[in-house]
Write a protein that holds these residues in place. Structure first.
Motif, PDB file in Angstrom:
ATOM      1  N   ALA A 326      -3.359   2.553   4.146  1.00 52.86           N
ATOM      2  CA  ALA A 326      -2.451   3.256   3.235  1.00 52.86           C
ATOM      3  C   ALA A 326      -2.250   2.491   1.931  1.00 52.86           C
ATOM      4  O   ALA A 326      -2.109   3.103   0.858  1.00 52.86           O
ATOM      5  CB  ALA A 326      -1.108   3.483   3.923  1.00 52.86           C
ATOM      6  N   GLU A 327      -2.251   1.158   1.993  1.00 55.19           N
ATOM      7  CA  GLU A 327      -2.026   0.360   0.794  1.00 55.19           C
ATOM      8  C   GLU A 327      -3.080   0.648  -0.286  1.00 55.19           C
ATOM      9  O   GLU A 327      -2.777   0.634  -1.478  1.00 55.19           O
ATOM     10  CB  GLU A 327      -2.028  -1.124   1.131  1.00 55.19           C
ATOM     11  CG  GLU A 327      -0.835  -1.596   1.953  1.00 55.19           C
ATOM     12  CD  GLU A 327      -0.942  -1.243   3.437  1.00 55.19           C
ATOM     13  OE1 GLU A 327       0.030  -1.438   4.171  1.00 55.19           O
ATOM     14  OE2 GLU A 327      -2.034  -0.759   3.841  1.00 55.19           O
ATOM     15  N   GLU A 328      -4.313   0.925   0.133  1.00 46.60           N
ATOM     16  CA  GLU A 328      -5.375   1.201  -0.830  1.00 46.60           C
ATOM     17  C   GLU A 328      -5.211   2.588  -1.464  1.00 46.60           C
ATOM     18  O   GLU A 328      -5.510   2.779  -2.642  1.00 46.60           O
ATOM     19  CB  GLU A 328      -6.743   1.083  -0.156  1.00 46.60           C
ATOM     20  CG  GLU A 328      -7.083  -0.326   0.317  1.00 46.60           C
ATOM     21  CD  GLU A 328      -8.505  -0.424   0.825  1.00 46.60           C
ATOM     22  OE1 GLU A 328      -9.386   0.249   0.257  1.00 46.60           O
ATOM     23  OE2 GLU A 328      -8.732  -1.170   1.800  1.00 46.60           O
ATOM     24  N   ARG A 329      -4.754   3.549  -0.668  1.00 45.87           N
ATOM     25  CA  ARG A 329      -4.561   4.897  -1.203  1.00 45.87           C
ATOM     26  C   ARG A 329      -3.316   4.980  -2.092  1.00 45.87           C
ATOM     27  O   ARG A 329      -3.269   5.774  -3.041  1.00 45.87           O
ATOM     28  CB  ARG A 329      -4.436   5.895  -0.056  1.00 45.87           C
ATOM     29  CG  ARG A 329      -5.710   6.082   0.758  1.00 45.87           C
ATOM     30  CD  ARG A 329      -6.801   6.707  -0.057  1.00 45.87           C
ATOM     31  NE  ARG A 329      -7.989   7.028   0.747  1.00 45.87           N
ATOM     32  CZ  ARG A 329      -9.120   7.503   0.245  1.00 45.87           C
ATOM     33  NH1 ARG A 329      -9.221   7.700  -1.059  1.00 45.87           N
ATOM     34  NH2 ARG A 329     -10.145   7.763   1.038  1.00 45.87           N
ATOM     35  N   LEU A 330      -2.315   4.180  -1.797  1.00 46.74           N
ATOM     36  CA  LEU A 330      -1.067   4.248  -2.554  1.00 46.74           C
ATOM     37  C   LEU A 330      -1.240   3.806  -4.004  1.00 46.74           C
ATOM     38  O   LEU A 330      -0.473   4.217  -4.876  1.00 46.74           O
ATOM     39  CB  LEU A 330       0.003   3.385  -1.874  1.00 46.74           C
ATOM     40  CG  LEU A 330       0.656   3.997  -0.632  1.00 46.74           C
ATOM     41  CD1 LEU A 330       1.446   2.959   0.133  1.00 46.74           C
ATOM     42  CD2 LEU A 330       1.540   5.174  -1.032  1.00 46.74           C
ATOM     43  N   ASP A 358       0.114   6.951  12.594  1.00 48.67           N
ATOM     44  CA  ASP A 358       1.537   7.009  12.268  1.00 48.67           C
ATOM     45  C   ASP A 358       2.004   5.793  11.487  1.00 48.67           C
ATOM     46  O   ASP A 358       2.923   5.888  10.660  1.00 48.67           O
ATOM     47  CB  ASP A 358       2.362   7.149  13.549  1.00 48.67           C
ATOM     48  CG  ASP A 358       2.148   8.499  14.222  1.00 48.67           C
ATOM     49  OD1 ASP A 358       1.838   9.467  13.506  1.00 48.67           O
ATOM     50  OD2 ASP A 358       2.273   8.579  15.456  1.00 48.67           O
ATOM     51  N   ASP A 359       1.410   4.620  11.737  1.00 51.49           N
ATOM     52  CA  ASP A 359       1.797   3.420  10.988  1.00 51.49           C
ATOM     53  C   ASP A 359       1.522   3.594   9.501  1.00 51.49           C
ATOM     54  O   ASP A 359       2.350   3.250   8.651  1.00 51.49           O
ATOM     55  CB  ASP A 359       1.034   2.202  11.520  1.00 51.49           C
ATOM     56  CG  ASP A 359       1.527   1.767  12.891  1.00 51.49           C
ATOM     57  OD1 ASP A 359       2.669   2.158  13.253  1.00 51.49           O
ATOM     58  OD2 ASP A 359       0.795   1.043  13.581  1.00 51.49           O
ATOM     59  N   ALA A 360       0.339   4.146   9.173  1.00 52.02           N
ATOM     60  CA  ALA A 360       0.009   4.380   7.771  1.00 52.02           C
ATOM     61  C   ALA A 360       0.936   5.422   7.157  1.00 52.02           C
ATOM     62  O   ALA A 360       1.345   5.293   5.998  1.00 52.02           O
ATOM     63  CB  ALA A 360      -1.450   4.827   7.640  1.00 52.02           C
TER      64      ALA A 360
END
Length: 488
Positions: A326-330, A358-360
């Motif tokens: 998720a950090e890369e997409r954010l 769910d974590d992402a």
């Protein structure tokens, strides 16, 4: 027209036409009609002769008439304005001195492959079979607005427009209807392509095409409808691609494409509906990208392909590939031109939940709250910081457990070393520092310890701190859990 008035070259065409044969004037070494060998009288045909054949010609007995000419120079203007031509027309490696006029004409089949002509006026043209402009050279414009082609349209390898002075609408297909494919791999266009309101029943193929119109619109395809796929792999486009309202039943494939329009919008793809949109291994996009209100079942793009400025409000997708943390997409959502857009975060979180990550999804929701916090007034910002530090807005519940455990240890040690005095000696229960601390921390739990003992001095201030902190933790945990559950 009297045959006696025809040149030898024209007589060859005249005799070949009713039999559907080819009048071949090509010479060894000819590579293309634009740069062929000598265009002497032995290979020159007047356009008026061709027009007479097409409008009054007949088939030879047992033959199917067709105009087939190879390697000829056509002088004058071939004017078939509103003509009804029930024959196939095929020019191969021919050189036209003037623009072709086929406005409103009805033709059985049309082919100008590897030919050179200054331009073509074909508005409302109707062709019953395929149309070939393969490898043709057109320094002017190809105007086919409102045309109807029952077969495929071939533009593979064609060169349209002038590289020294690109113009608007050098390839115009507005509101055209093609009942098969548009096949244009290797197409080179200097200027603007217009496909507004056009309908293509099959595929639109622009693989390895080169579209050049720096600082202006190079492809305007508003409300274009494509029945199967739009393939533009290894496309090279310099200028703006305006695809607003595009409809593609299958896949939009821009794999390995290079899109550039520095300092301006390079891809306006708002309100698009397509099955899949692939930008796999595409070069970093130069310019701004708009995908507002578009819908895709699958969106395949890596973070390094996105430009520095995007507009994604209302973009929806079922699956986002490749699967990345998720950090890369954010990072992309930080580039939003409109600032904080809640929908973009909700959509990204939803895509992670759909695949069971769910974590992402919680990471995205936490990032959303932090971004939203920057838009609030300072009292709400302060409350937001408190929720973030304590429970991560409800998306980091273990953080609250760590706080409670730490405070419980502090209180248990402090009151274990210095027991508070009982309020009513002889009636108070045995003192337990752990449960006394829990009584202070947890407002909804009562072990009877807090009401039976009263600390003094610094330990009283410690008890106040534990009570206040407990209330804050309980409130933020409840708010966070409520918010998290409402997103499920």
């Amino acid at each position: 027209m009297e045959i006696a008035n025809l040149t030898p070259a024209e007589r060859r065409v005249w005799w070949a036409f009713p039999r559907g044969e080819t009048a071949d004037f090509s010479q060894p070494g000819d590579e293309h009609a634009e740069h062929g060998g000598s265009w002497g009288p032995e290979r020159t045909v007047r356009a008026e002769v061709l027009r007479t054949l097409l409008l009054s010609g007949k088939s030879a007995d047992g033959e199917i008439a067709a105009l087939r000419v190879t390697g000829a120079r056509i002088t004058g203007t071939l004017n078939l304005h509103n003509a009804d031509v029930p024959f196939a027309i095929r020019f191969h490696e021919c050189h036209f001195e003037s623009e072709l006029m086929v406005y409103g004409a009805e033709i059985r089949q049309l082919s100008l492959s590897r030919s050179y002509f200054p331009g073509l006026e074909g508005t409302a043209l109707s062709v019953a079979r395929i149309v070939h402009f393969s490898n043709c050279r057109v320094p002017g414009s190809l105007r086919l607005g409102g045309a109807r082609f029952a077969g495929a349209l071939f533009l593979n390898g064609a060169h349209i427009g002038d590289a020294d002075s690109p113009q608007d609408q050098v390839l115009q297909l507005n509101h055209a209807t093609i009942e098969n494919d548009v096949v244009a791999p290797g197409l080179v266009v200097h200027g603007e392509i217009r496909l507004n309101g056009a309908s293509i029943a099959g595929s639109l193929v622009l693989d390895e095409a080169v579209l050049q119109h720096p600082g202006a619109t190079v492809l305007y395809a508003k409300t274009l409808s494509v029945g199967t796929d739009l393939s533009a792999t290894r496309l090279r486009a310099v200028g703006r691609l305006n695809l607003r309202g595009l409809r593609v039943v299958g896949q939009m494939d821009f794999a390995h494409a290079r899109l550039a329009n520095p300092g301006d919008v390079v891809l306006r793809a708002s309100s698009i509906v397509a099955g899949e949109f692939w930008l796999r291994e595409a070069a970093p996009i130069e310019g701004r990208v708009t995908l507002r209100r578009s819908q895709f079942e699958l969106l395949h793009i890596t973070p390094d392909a996105w430009p520095d400025s995007v507009r994604l409000d209302g973009l929806t997708y079922g699956t986002l590939d490749p699967h990345l943390p998720a950090e890369e997409r954010l990072q992309l959502l930080e580039r939003e031109e409109d600032g904080y857009v809640p929908h973009s975060y909700e959509q990204l979180a939803l895509s992670y939940r759909r695949i069971g990550d769910d974590d992402a999804a919680r990471t995205v929701q936490l990032a959303k709250q932090r971004r939203r916090r920057g838009t609030l007034r300072w009292p709400l910002k302060l409350w937001g910081y408190l929720q973030d530090v304590t429970v991560g807005y409800g998306y980091r519940p273990m953080r609250a457990a760590a706080w409670l455990l730490t405070l419980m240890l502090i209180g248990s040690v402090a009151y274990g070393l210095h027991h508070p005095k009982p309020l009513k000696p002889g009636e108070a229960p045995d003192f337990n520092p752990v449960f006394y601390t829990l009584d202070l921390l947890l407002p909804i739990i009562d072990f009877g310890q807090e009401k039976a003992f009263k600390p003094h001095g610094a330990y009283q201030w410690l008890s106040y701190t534990l009570i206040i902190t407990g209330w804050i933790l309980a409130t933020t945990i409840a708010a966070g859990i409520t918010r998290a559950l409402s997103r499920q």
